[in-house]
Design a protein around this motif. Structure first.
Motif, PDB file in Angstrom:
ATOM      1  N   TYR A 146       0.850  -1.197   0.000  1.00 46.67           N
ATOM      2  CA  TYR A 146       0.000   0.000   0.000  1.00 46.67           C
ATOM      3  C   TYR A 146       0.882   1.242   0.000  1.00 46.67           C
ATOM      4  O   TYR A 146       2.065   1.184   0.354  1.00 46.67           O
ATOM      5  CB  TYR A 146      -0.912   0.006   1.236  1.00 46.67           C
ATOM      6  CG  TYR A 146      -0.152  -0.161   2.528  1.00 46.67           C
ATOM      7  CD1 TYR A 146       0.437   0.917   3.174  1.00 46.67           C
ATOM      8  CD2 TYR A 146       0.004  -1.424   3.102  1.00 46.67           C
ATOM      9  CE1 TYR A 146       1.165   0.757   4.340  1.00 46.67           C
ATOM     10  CE2 TYR A 146       0.724  -1.602   4.272  1.00 46.67           C
ATOM     11  CZ  TYR A 146       1.297  -0.505   4.886  1.00 46.67           C
ATOM     12  OH  TYR A 146       2.023  -0.669   6.037  1.00 46.67           O
ATOM     13  N   PRO A 147       0.326   2.407  -0.398  1.00 47.26           N
ATOM     14  CA  PRO A 147       1.117   3.643  -0.368  1.00 47.26           C
ATOM     15  C   PRO A 147       1.354   4.123   1.057  1.00 47.26           C
ATOM     16  O   PRO A 147       0.540   3.882   1.951  1.00 47.26           O
ATOM     17  CB  PRO A 147       0.245   4.636  -1.146  1.00 47.26           C
ATOM     18  CG  PRO A 147      -1.140   4.110  -1.024  1.00 47.26           C
ATOM     19  CD  PRO A 147      -1.020   2.616  -0.960  1.00 47.26           C
ATOM     20  N   GLU A 148       2.473   4.812   1.259  1.00 44.29           N
ATOM     21  CA  GLU A 148       2.826   5.372   2.567  1.00 44.29           C
ATOM     22  C   GLU A 148       3.101   6.871   2.422  1.00 44.29           C
ATOM     23  O   GLU A 148       4.250   7.292   2.277  1.00 44.29           O
ATOM     24  CB  GLU A 148       4.062   4.681   3.125  1.00 44.29           C
ATOM     25  CG  GLU A 148       3.866   3.208   3.420  1.00 44.29           C
ATOM     26  CD  GLU A 148       5.055   2.631   4.145  1.00 44.29           C
ATOM     27  OE1 GLU A 148       4.972   2.436   5.363  1.00 44.29           O
ATOM     28  OE2 GLU A 148       6.090   2.386   3.490  1.00 44.29           O
ATOM     29  N   PRO A 149       2.065   7.696   2.463  1.00 44.16           N
ATOM     30  CA  PRO A 149       2.285   9.125   2.280  1.00 44.16           C
ATOM     31  C   PRO A 149       3.107   9.734   3.415  1.00 44.16           C
ATOM     32  O   PRO A 149       2.987   9.336   4.581  1.00 44.16           O
ATOM     33  CB  PRO A 149       0.858   9.705   2.299  1.00 44.16           C
ATOM     34  CG  PRO A 149      -0.053   8.549   2.083  1.00 44.16           C
ATOM     35  CD  PRO A 149       0.647   7.357   2.636  1.00 44.16           C
ATOM     36  N   VAL A 150       3.964  10.678   3.063  1.00 36.15           N
ATOM     37  CA  VAL A 150       4.599  11.516   4.074  1.00 36.15           C
ATOM     38  C   VAL A 150       3.479  12.271   4.791  1.00 36.15           C
ATOM     39  O   VAL A 150       2.673  12.961   4.156  1.00 36.15           O
ATOM     40  CB  VAL A 150       5.586  12.499   3.430  1.00 36.15           C
ATOM     41  CG1 VAL A 150       6.085  13.514   4.452  1.00 36.15           C
ATOM     42  CG2 VAL A 150       6.761  11.739   2.817  1.00 36.15           C
ATOM     43  N   THR A 151       3.419  12.120   6.096  1.00 40.41           N
ATOM     44  CA  THR A 151       2.313  12.662   6.886  1.00 40.41           C
ATOM     45  C   THR A 151       2.877  13.609   7.942  1.00 40.41           C
ATOM     46  O   THR A 151       3.633  13.180   8.820  1.00 40.41           O
ATOM     47  CB  THR A 151       1.524  11.528   7.566  1.00 40.41           C
ATOM     48  OG1 THR A 151       1.063  10.621   6.551  1.00 40.41           O
ATOM     49  CG2 THR A 151       0.333  12.065   8.340  1.00 40.41           C
ATOM     50  N   VAL A 164       9.708  13.967  -6.443  1.00 44.00           N
ATOM     51  CA  VAL A 164       8.941  12.829  -6.954  1.00 44.00           C
ATOM     52  C   VAL A 164       9.356  12.493  -8.383  1.00 44.00           C
ATOM     53  O   VAL A 164       9.560  11.320  -8.731  1.00 44.00           O
ATOM     54  CB  VAL A 164       7.426  13.121  -6.878  1.00 44.00           C
ATOM     55  CG1 VAL A 164       6.632  12.045  -7.607  1.00 44.00           C
ATOM     56  CG2 VAL A 164       6.976  13.208  -5.425  1.00 44.00           C
ATOM     57  N   SER A 165       9.503  13.521  -9.230  1.00 43.54           N
ATOM     58  CA  SER A 165       9.840  13.257 -10.633  1.00 43.54           C
ATOM     59  C   SER A 165      11.236  12.672 -10.779  1.00 43.54           C
ATOM     60  O   SER A 165      11.510  11.939 -11.734  1.00 43.54           O
ATOM     61  CB  SER A 165       9.719  14.540 -11.458  1.00 43.54           C
ATOM     62  OG  SER A 165      10.663  15.506 -11.015  1.00 43.54           O
ATOM     63  N   GLY A 166      12.115  12.955  -9.825  1.00 41.78           N
ATOM     64  CA  GLY A 166      13.485  12.460  -9.906  1.00 41.78           C
ATOM     65  C   GLY A 166      13.741  11.173  -9.154  1.00 41.78           C
ATOM     66  O   GLY A 166      14.867  10.679  -9.131  1.00 41.78           O
ATOM     67  N   VAL A 199       5.827   8.406  -5.388  1.00 36.65           N
ATOM     68  CA  VAL A 199       4.648   8.779  -6.173  1.00 36.65           C
ATOM     69  C   VAL A 199       3.841   9.808  -5.384  1.00 36.65           C
ATOM     70  O   VAL A 199       3.974   9.921  -4.166  1.00 36.65           O
ATOM     71  CB  VAL A 199       3.749   7.559  -6.475  1.00 36.65           C
ATOM     72  CG1 VAL A 199       4.475   6.553  -7.341  1.00 36.65           C
ATOM     73  CG2 VAL A 199       3.275   6.903  -5.185  1.00 36.65           C
ATOM     74  N   THR A 200       3.023  10.578  -6.086  1.00 34.31           N
ATOM     75  CA  THR A 200       2.088  11.447  -5.381  1.00 34.31           C
ATOM     76  C   THR A 200       1.037  10.571  -4.691  1.00 34.31           C
ATOM     77  O   THR A 200       0.703   9.486  -5.162  1.00 34.31           O
ATOM     78  CB  THR A 200       1.397  12.424  -6.342  1.00 34.31           C
ATOM     79  OG1 THR A 200       0.747  11.685  -7.383  1.00 34.31           O
ATOM     80  CG2 THR A 200       2.415  13.377  -6.961  1.00 34.31           C
ATOM     81  N   ALA A 201       0.552  11.043  -3.570  1.00 34.72           N
ATOM     82  CA  ALA A 201      -0.395  10.258  -2.777  1.00 34.72           C
ATOM     83  C   ALA A 201      -1.318  11.216  -2.043  1.00 34.72           C
ATOM     84  O   ALA A 201      -1.095  12.425  -2.018  1.00 34.72           O
ATOM     85  CB  ALA A 201       0.340   9.356  -1.790  1.00 34.72           C
ATOM     86  N   SER A 215      -0.150  14.721  -0.628  1.00 37.26           N
ATOM     87  CA  SER A 215       1.209  14.460  -0.180  1.00 37.26           C
ATOM     88  C   SER A 215       1.914  13.616  -1.241  1.00 37.26           C
ATOM     89  O   SER A 215       1.499  13.563  -2.396  1.00 37.26           O
ATOM     90  CB  SER A 215       1.195  13.751   1.180  1.00 37.26           C
ATOM     91  OG  SER A 215       2.514  13.595   1.681  1.00 37.26           O
ATOM     92  N   PHE A 216       2.966  12.940  -0.836  1.00 34.36           N
ATOM     93  CA  PHE A 216       3.700  12.024  -1.708  1.00 34.36           C
ATOM     94  C   PHE A 216       4.344  10.979  -0.816  1.00 34.36           C
ATOM     95  O   PHE A 216       4.346  11.102   0.414  1.00 34.36           O
ATOM     96  CB  PHE A 216       4.780  12.776  -2.504  1.00 34.36           C
ATOM     97  CG  PHE A 216       6.000  13.076  -1.671  1.00 34.36           C
ATOM     98  CD1 PHE A 216       7.166  12.315  -1.795  1.00 34.36           C
ATOM     99  CD2 PHE A 216       5.999  14.114  -0.743  1.00 34.36           C
ATOM    100  CE1 PHE A 216       8.275  12.573  -1.026  1.00 34.36           C
ATOM    101  CE2 PHE A 216       7.119  14.381   0.044  1.00 34.36           C
ATOM    102  CZ  PHE A 216       8.265  13.604  -0.106  1.00 34.36           C
ATOM    103  N   GLY A 217       4.895   9.950  -1.434  1.00 33.85           N
ATOM    104  CA  GLY A 217       5.588   8.973  -0.612  1.00 33.85           C
ATOM    105  C   GLY A 217       5.941   7.712  -1.380  1.00 33.85           C
ATOM    106  O   GLY A 217       5.650   7.573  -2.568  1.00 33.85           O
ATOM    107  N   PRO A 218       6.551   6.776  -0.689  1.00 34.15           N
ATOM    108  CA  PRO A 218       6.871   5.478  -1.268  1.00 34.15           C
ATOM    109  C   PRO A 218       5.716   4.516  -1.074  1.00 34.15           C
ATOM    110  O   PRO A 218       4.625   4.910  -0.631  1.00 34.15           O
ATOM    111  CB  PRO A 218       8.083   5.038  -0.438  1.00 34.15           C
ATOM    112  CG  PRO A 218       7.761   5.598   0.930  1.00 34.15           C
ATOM    113  CD  PRO A 218       7.052   6.910   0.696  1.00 34.15           C
ATOM    114  N   GLY A 219       5.936   3.267  -1.391  1.00 29.66           N
ATOM    115  CA  GLY A 219       4.985   2.219  -1.059  1.00 29.66           C
ATOM    116  C   GLY A 219       5.605   1.289  -0.037  1.00 29.66           C
ATOM    117  O   GLY A 219       6.822   1.255   0.141  1.00 29.66           O
ATOM    118  N   ALA A 220       4.759   0.542   0.640  1.00 28.54           N
ATOM    119  CA  ALA A 220       5.228  -0.510   1.550  1.00 28.54           C
ATOM    120  C   ALA A 220       5.310  -1.815   0.761  1.00 28.54           C
ATOM    121  O   ALA A 220       4.397  -2.144   0.001  1.00 28.54           O
ATOM    122  CB  ALA A 220       4.277  -0.666   2.720  1.00 28.54           C
TER     123      ALA A 220
END
Length: 373
Positions: A168-173, A277-279, A284-286, A302-307
């Motif tokens: 699942y996505p993990e947004p920077v929170t 994010v683009s680099g 990804v955006t989230a 926000s944005f972030g990686p995935g788990a």
């Protein structure tokens, strides 16, 4: 006087500690420590339309070494799954992931043990050292490990990291007290903010974000190194103005914070974020859904990686296949075991944002199940 811990988090952590640590990690994966996890019960048989396959038998040699993870001569092979803080999402997700294949112990002689840890960087290092067989980690942290960059620059590239499934996505929170005057990223300057514990994947991503913004430690009044389980009490007690976590939602620590005091989620957007994010292929955006936390009715961009679930290349193919077969054989049940898993799809879990090559045990199952060409 140091403020008391938020009233609901403390007893929940006490229960988790009781079952996850005192009873030992082999017992931990059979508990349901997080809200949203149904009580333990025997699940219904999987529909015939589910992916095929009984789990392949595992070897009788324990993959984990030492301590409570060492199986007896006639006992099951125990695979140690490194997760994260008891107050975050990785631990209950790890419990859920282990619960399904553990139903097949009589056939596989395999047991999955979810254990708490310090998070992504520590989890990958445990895989590298052979101290773990499986691990949850952020995709950006895993990408750094494969390349030998960031937190892994001294250790060098990890050629033996293998993906098992995307989650699942993990947004920077970013959570701030409502009276802190923090409504955007730029408002963080000069404030007291916890950016995550040193050595964690979360802190590595926070540092990357601060670097993209052109900030350093001097940009803040304080950057205390606090464990996740202390964040709600620290923010609501006035010790910090905000904290940053990279986490799936709903998250217990954010829920406890917004229940304990007036707190707001801060949008994490702007040109610096877009450039980061683009680099970075692993980001990804989230969006953090609205209405999940008290006082925050609207979605927060926000944005972030995935788990992702990872394994060592040396983890035997039959054992990884058994884990995957147990999970995918009851996939619909998995999506109900924790809210962060509710949006899972089989296809996305096999293909989305994998930062390392698939483990052969996972790949062979996915091909047989028709999830890969």
């Amino acid at each position: 006087m140091k403020p008391l811990r938020a009233p609901i988090l403390a007893p929940l952590l006490g229960v988790a500690l009781l079952f996850g640590l005192v009873s030992g990690p082999v017992q931990a994966q059979d508990t349901a420590p997080n809200e949203g996890t149904p009580p333990d019960s025997t699940p219904a048989e999987s529909p015939a339309s589910q992916p095929p396959a009984s789990p392949a038998p595992a070897s009788q040699t324990p993959a984990s070494q030492g301590g409570e993870d060492q199986a007896g001569e006639d006992g099951p092979t125990v695979l140690r799954l490194e997760t994260g803080s008891l107050a975050a999402v990785y631990y209950p997700v790890g419990v859920a992931l282990c619960r399904l294949p553990n139903q097949h112990r009589p056939e596989t002689s395999l047991r999955c043990a979810a254990v708490p840890s310090e998070g992504s960087v520590a989890n990958i290092e445990a895989l590298r050292a052979g101290e773990a067989d499986l691990a949850l980690a952020q995709t950006d942290t895993a990408a750094d490990a494969v390349a030998g960059e960031g937190a892994f620059a001294d250790a060098g590239p990890m050629d033996g990291l293998r993906s098992v499934m995307s989650l699942y996505p993990e947004p920077v929170t970013i959570v701030a007290r409502a009276d802190s005057g923090i409504a955007s990223l730029t408002d963080l300057q000069g404030k007291r903010i916890s950016l995550g514990q040193a050595g964690s994947g979360q802190r590595a991503l926070a540092d990357a974000l601060m670097g993209a913004l052109g900030w350093d430690a001097a940009s803040f009044a304080e950057t205390p190194d606090l464990p996740t389980e202390d964040l709600a009490a620290a923010l609501c007690g006035g010790e910090i103005d905000a904290y940053l976590v990279t986490i799936g939602h709903p998250a217990l620590v954010v829920r406890e914070t917004t229940r304990g005091c007036d707190a707001r989620l801060v949008p994490v957007t702007g040109p610096a974020v877009d450039g980061l994010v683009s680099g970075t292929a692993a980001l990804v955006t989230a969006e953090i859904p609205g209405g999940v936390y008290r006082g925050n009715p609207d979605p927060t961009p926000s944005f972030g990686p995935g788990a992702t679930l990872f394994a060592r290349a040396e983890t035997p193919e039959a054992e990884v296949r058994a884990i995957v077969a147990g999970i995918f054989g009851d996939f619909d049940m998995l999506s109900g075991l924790h809210p962060a898993l509710a949006g899972l799809s089989r296809e996305a879990s096999v293909t989305r944002g994998l930062a390392a090559p698939l483990h052969p045990g996972a790949e062979s199952y996915y091909r047989e199940a028709g999830l890969m060409p």
